[in-house]
Design a protein around this motif. Structure first.
Motif, PDB file in Angstrom:
ATOM      1  N   HIS A   1      13.916   6.905   6.670  1.00 55.49           N
ATOM      2  CA  HIS A   1      12.959   7.077   7.771  1.00 55.49           C
ATOM      3  C   HIS A   1      11.536   7.183   7.240  1.00 55.49           C
ATOM      4  O   HIS A   1      10.600   6.609   7.805  1.00 55.49           O
ATOM      5  CB  HIS A   1      13.323   8.328   8.567  1.00 55.49           C
ATOM      6  N   ALA A   2      11.343   7.916   6.132  1.00 55.29           N
ATOM      7  CA  ALA A   2      10.015   8.036   5.521  1.00 55.29           C
ATOM      8  C   ALA A   2       9.522   6.685   5.023  1.00 55.29           C
ATOM      9  O   ALA A   2       8.331   6.358   5.149  1.00 55.29           O
ATOM     10  CB  ALA A   2      10.058   9.045   4.374  1.00 55.29           C
TER      11      ALA A   2
ATOM     12  N   LYS B   1      18.563  -1.043  -0.384  1.00 55.76           N
ATOM     13  CA  LYS B   1      18.373  -0.603  -1.761  1.00 55.76           C
ATOM     14  C   LYS B   1      17.818   0.817  -1.859  1.00 55.76           C
ATOM     15  O   LYS B   1      17.709   1.371  -2.945  1.00 55.76           O
ATOM     16  CB  LYS B   1      17.424  -1.562  -2.492  1.00 55.76           C
ATOM     17  N   VAL B   2      17.460   1.390  -0.720  1.00 55.84           N
ATOM     18  CA  VAL B   2      16.899   2.747  -0.724  1.00 55.84           C
ATOM     19  C   VAL B   2      18.042   3.747  -0.819  1.00 55.84           C
ATOM     20  O   VAL B   2      18.756   4.008   0.165  1.00 55.84           O
ATOM     21  CB  VAL B   2      16.056   2.997   0.537  1.00 55.84           C
ATOM     22  N   VAL B   3      18.243   4.296  -2.001  1.00 57.05           N
ATOM     23  CA  VAL B   3      19.311   5.262  -2.286  1.00 57.05           C
ATOM     24  C   VAL B   3      18.659   6.520  -2.836  1.00 57.05           C
ATOM     25  O   VAL B   3      17.857   6.461  -3.776  1.00 57.05           O
ATOM     26  CB  VAL B   3      20.321   4.685  -3.301  1.00 57.05           C
ATOM     27  N   LEU B   4      18.992   7.654  -2.256  1.00 53.55           N
ATOM     28  CA  LEU B   4      18.344   8.906  -2.641  1.00 53.55           C
ATOM     29  C   LEU B   4      18.564   9.230  -4.113  1.00 53.55           C
ATOM     30  O   LEU B   4      17.639   9.651  -4.811  1.00 53.55           O
ATOM     31  CB  LEU B   4      18.862  10.039  -1.755  1.00 53.55           C
TER      32      LEU B   4
ATOM     33  N   THR C   1       0.837  -1.180   0.000  1.00 49.16           N
ATOM     34  CA  THR C   1       0.000   0.000   0.000  1.00 49.16           C
ATOM     35  C   THR C   1       0.874   1.232   0.000  1.00 49.16           C
ATOM     36  O   THR C   1       1.863   1.307   0.706  1.00 49.16           O
ATOM     37  CB  THR C   1      -0.886   0.011   1.246  1.00 49.16           C
ATOM     38  N   THR C   2       0.517   2.248  -0.775  1.00 58.57           N
ATOM     39  CA  THR C   2       1.379   3.412  -0.907  1.00 58.57           C
ATOM     40  C   THR C   2       0.888   4.614  -0.145  1.00 58.57           C
ATOM     41  O   THR C   2       1.531   5.641  -0.135  1.00 58.57           O
ATOM     42  CB  THR C   2       1.534   3.806  -2.391  1.00 58.57           C
ATOM     43  N   HIS C   3      -0.278   4.501   0.505  1.00 60.96           N
ATOM     44  CA  HIS C   3      -0.756   5.583   1.358  1.00 60.96           C
ATOM     45  C   HIS C   3      -0.770   6.926   0.641  1.00 60.96           C
ATOM     46  O   HIS C   3      -0.271   7.930   1.119  1.00 60.96           O
ATOM     47  CB  HIS C   3       0.085   5.684   2.625  1.00 60.96           C
ATOM     48  N   GLY C   4      -1.311   6.950  -0.564  1.00 64.42           N
ATOM     49  CA  GLY C   4      -1.488   8.212  -1.249  1.00 64.42           C
ATOM     50  C   GLY C   4      -0.327   8.618  -2.127  1.00 64.42           C
ATOM     51  O   GLY C   4      -0.419   9.598  -2.849  1.00 64.42           O
ATOM     52  N   THR C   5       0.796   7.901  -2.107  1.00 66.80           N
ATOM     53  CA  THR C   5       1.890   8.233  -2.984  1.00 66.80           C
ATOM     54  C   THR C   5       1.760   7.446  -4.265  1.00 66.80           C
ATOM     55  O   THR C   5       1.111   6.414  -4.344  1.00 66.80           O
ATOM     56  CB  THR C   5       3.241   7.899  -2.320  1.00 66.80           C
ATOM     57  N   THR C   6       2.388   7.947  -5.294  1.00 65.32           N
ATOM     58  CA  THR C   6       2.385   7.264  -6.576  1.00 65.32           C
ATOM     59  C   THR C   6       3.814   7.094  -7.032  1.00 65.32           C
ATOM     60  O   THR C   6       4.705   7.847  -6.651  1.00 65.32           O
ATOM     61  CB  THR C   6       1.596   8.057  -7.636  1.00 65.32           C
ATOM     62  N   SER C   7       4.059   6.102  -7.846  1.00 67.86           N
ATOM     63  CA  SER C   7       5.422   5.725  -8.165  1.00 67.86           C
ATOM     64  C   SER C   7       5.839   6.186  -9.549  1.00 67.86           C
ATOM     65  O   SER C   7       5.065   6.189 -10.493  1.00 67.86           O
ATOM     66  CB  SER C   7       5.560   4.205  -8.076  1.00 67.86           C
ATOM     67  N   GLY C   8       7.124   6.590  -9.660  1.00 64.95           N
ATOM     68  CA  GLY C   8       7.723   6.850 -10.953  1.00 64.95           C
ATOM     69  C   GLY C   8       7.387   8.199 -11.548  1.00 64.95           C
ATOM     70  O   GLY C   8       6.706   9.024 -10.970  1.00 64.95           O
ATOM     71  N   LYS C   9       7.907   8.421 -12.750  1.00 58.09           N
ATOM     72  CA  LYS C   9       7.732   9.710 -13.413  1.00 58.09           C
ATOM     73  C   LYS C   9       6.268  10.049 -13.635  1.00 58.09           C
ATOM     74  O   LYS C   9       5.858  11.196 -13.552  1.00 58.09           O
ATOM     75  CB  LYS C   9       8.462   9.704 -14.758  1.00 58.09           C
ATOM     76  N   ALA C  10       5.444   9.020 -13.928  1.00 57.61           N
ATOM     77  CA  ALA C  10       4.037   9.273 -14.210  1.00 57.61           C
ATOM     78  C   ALA C  10       3.318   9.870 -13.015  1.00 57.61           C
ATOM     79  O   ALA C  10       2.329  10.575 -13.151  1.00 57.61           O
ATOM     80  CB  ALA C  10       3.347   7.981 -14.646  1.00 57.61           C
TER      81      ALA C  10
ATOM     82  N   ALA D   1       6.540  11.826  -4.380  1.00 55.58           N
ATOM     83  CA  ALA D   1       7.007  11.013  -5.498  1.00 55.58           C
ATOM     84  C   ALA D   1       8.317  10.319  -5.150  1.00 55.58           C
ATOM     85  O   ALA D   1       8.531   9.151  -5.488  1.00 55.58           O
ATOM     86  CB  ALA D   1       7.179  11.887  -6.736  1.00 55.58           C
ATOM     87  N   LEU D   2       9.190  11.013  -4.462  1.00 53.97           N
ATOM     88  CA  LEU D   2      10.455  10.411  -4.034  1.00 53.97           C
ATOM     89  C   LEU D   2      10.222   9.303  -3.010  1.00 53.97           C
ATOM     90  O   LEU D   2      10.878   8.248  -3.047  1.00 53.97           O
ATOM     91  CB  LEU D   2      11.376  11.483  -3.454  1.00 53.97           C
ATOM     92  N   ILE D   3       9.288   9.521  -2.085  1.00 58.27           N
ATOM     93  CA  ILE D   3       8.974   8.478  -1.104  1.00 58.27           C
ATOM     94  C   ILE D   3       8.423   7.245  -1.806  1.00 58.27           C
ATOM     95  O   ILE D   3       8.790   6.108  -1.478  1.00 58.27           O
ATOM     96  CB  ILE D   3       7.971   9.008  -0.060  1.00 58.27           C
ATOM     97  N   ALA D   4       7.539   7.458  -2.779  1.00 56.57           N
ATOM     98  CA  ALA D   4       6.964   6.325  -3.506  1.00 56.57           C
ATOM     99  C   ALA D   4       8.041   5.542  -4.237  1.00 56.57           C
ATOM    100  O   ALA D   4       8.040   4.302  -4.235  1.00 56.57           O
ATOM    101  CB  ALA D   4       5.910   6.828  -4.490  1.00 56.57           C
TER     102      ALA D   4
END
Length: 242
Positions: A67-68, A38-41, A3-12, A22-25
């Motif tokens: 943390h996010a 694997k979480v790299v800014l 579940t993404t809790h309101g975030t969306t993934s990727g450029k779209a 978008a970065l959190i997603a």
């Protein structure tokens, strides 16, 4: 899928003014694919389609972004536990309902770990926050200073255990540190299945182990004090009396 809790993934999913989400997603996707390591800014910025400089305007560093993601994973864990609890057939007896709920929450906990291993690991990682502080210092004494999202599963478990006591199903004498005992059991089982010798169990055997573990936890929580402490006429020498 997590579940993404309101975030969306990727450029779209990115549009002006929503870069942080978008970065959190994107970071959640990275954790889902490979765990917290694997979480790299920079990679999250690349997936969203912005420069690392733009990403650093929203996050002070790697630990801040992780943390996010950790909070996102904790929220997802709570959703799994609540969904499992809500799926339990309605019980007219309050004690039966409380007992069924605690068992269902345990199965939901393990279910999340097995369905989303990368995000589960991220939910319990220990990122270094800006300034070099250790996030786990917030957990000192297992008593959250406030009901923030990172404490959601703990708060949910606490309420379920209190309900067991309130309905008379769990002796008051069993209540102390019950959160730690129950939590340790389901978390330990999850890790044994994910990374330990239980990972090779066939699916049907794994499910039976999960059910048996949850049943054992529940039985221990609700056992009469004499059974827990060994008191009574047949108790060994030195056992506490009622």
């Amino acid at each position: 899928m997590a579940t993404t809790h309101g975030t969306t993934s990727g450029k779209a999913g990115y549009h002006h003014g929503d870069l942080r989400n978008a970065l959190i997603a994107a970071a959640v996707d990275l954790a889902t694919e490979g765990g917290p390591e694997k979480v790299v800014l920079r990679e999250a910025a690349r997936r969203v389609g912005v420069s690392p400089t733009a990403a650093y305007r929203h996050f002070e560093g790697q630990g801040d972004l992780l943390h996010a993601v950790k909070i996102h994973g904790q929220l997802a864990l709570v959703e799994w536990m609540e969904r499992a609890s809500a799926a339990v057939p309605r019980c007219e007896d309050p004690g039966d309902a409380a007992e069924s709920r605690i068992a269902a929450m345990g199965r939901g906990y393990v279910g999340f770990a097995l369905a989303e291993p990368g995000l589960y690991r991220a939910a319990f990682c220990n990122p270094k926050l800006p300034g070099g502080s250790d996030e786990d210092e917030e957990w000192a004494g297992l008593t959250p200073a406030g009901p923030g999202p990172e404490f959601g599963a703990f708060v949910l478990l606490t309420a379920a255990l209190d309900a067991l006591v309130a309905t008379g199903r769990m002796p008051e004498s069993n209540r102390a540190a019950a959160e730690v005992a129950a939590w340790s059991a389901v978390h330990g089982l999850s890790m044994l299945i994910l990374d330990g010798p239980l990972k090779r169990l066939p699916l049907e055997e794994r499910d039976a182990v999960i059910d048996r573990t949850v049943a054992t936890i529940t039985a221990g929580l609700t056992a009469p004090r004499s059974a827990v402490h060994g008191s009574g006429p047949d108790a060994p020498a030195g056992a506490p009396a009622e």
